[in-house]
Design a protein around this motif. Structure first.
Motif, PDB file in Angstrom:
ATOM      1  N   LEU A  38       0.815  -1.215   0.000  1.00 40.71           N
ATOM      2  CA  LEU A  38       0.000   0.000   0.000  1.00 40.71           C
ATOM      3  C   LEU A  38       0.848   1.263   0.000  1.00 40.71           C
ATOM      4  N   LEU A  40       2.272   2.900   2.485  1.00 38.37           N
ATOM      5  CA  LEU A  40       1.803   3.838   3.505  1.00 38.37           C
ATOM      6  C   LEU A  40       2.887   4.791   3.987  1.00 38.37           C
ATOM      7  N   ARG A  72      -9.017   4.480  -1.242  1.00 37.61           N
ATOM      8  CA  ARG A  72      -9.034   4.084   0.176  1.00 37.61           C
ATOM      9  C   ARG A  72      -8.882   5.344   1.021  1.00 37.61           C
ATOM     10  N   GLN A  73      -9.292   5.205   2.256  1.00 41.57           N
ATOM     11  CA  GLN A  73      -9.108   6.314   3.183  1.00 41.57           C
ATOM     12  C   GLN A  73      -7.952   5.981   4.112  1.00 41.57           C
ATOM     13  N   ILE A  74      -7.161   6.986   4.378  1.00 44.67           N
ATOM     14  CA  ILE A  74      -5.990   6.848   5.247  1.00 44.67           C
ATOM     15  C   ILE A  74      -6.224   7.763   6.441  1.00 44.67           C
ATOM     16  N   ALA A  87      -5.114   2.167   6.855  1.00 43.02           N
ATOM     17  CA  ALA A  87      -5.649   2.209   5.499  1.00 43.02           C
ATOM     18  C   ALA A  87      -6.920   1.379   5.500  1.00 43.02           C
TER      19      ALA A  87
END
Length: 116
Positions: A38, A40, A72-74, A87
């Motif tokens: 991902l 991140l 996606r929301q972080i 995530a």
């Protein structure tokens, strides 16, 4: 609640990254590969910049930052001395994710008491 239990508690959480106060990753869930896939860690400089700017403007310290990135929301939670980044799918209730701040405070304080 433990970090692995979050995946069962809220459906749609894809990964959790925990950082120390210096921004060094100390835990990646469910696996390091999932978090790395991902990417991140590209979020970390942006979250730190937001934190720094809010302090310079004499605003209260940021507790959470919500961003949307690539379907996606972080959510970044600042729980000194740790930073938690989650995530999750965009269909997950953002309010439910924001309510995790209290759980992270508990986890962080337990971690500190275990080290003492």
């Amino acid at each position: 609640m433990t970090l692995p239990q979050l995946f069962a508690h809220i459906d749609g959480i894809e990964a959790i990254l925990v950082l120390d106060k210096d921004g060094t990753p100390i835990l990646k869930l469910p696996t390091a590969e999932a978090v790395d896939q991902l990417d991140l860690q590209t979020i970390i400089p942006s979250a730190q910049t937001l934190q720094d700017q809010s302090q310079r403007m004499n605003l209260k310290k940021l507790k959470t930052v919500v961003t949307y990135w690539s379907a996606r929301q972080i959510i970044t939670y600042n729980v000194p001395p740790l930073v938690f980044i989650i995530a999750a799918d965009t269909n997950v209730n953002t309010g439910a994710l924001l309510n995790l701040y209290n759980d992270f405070q508990t986890i962080s304080s337990e971690e500190l008491s275990n080290k003492a």
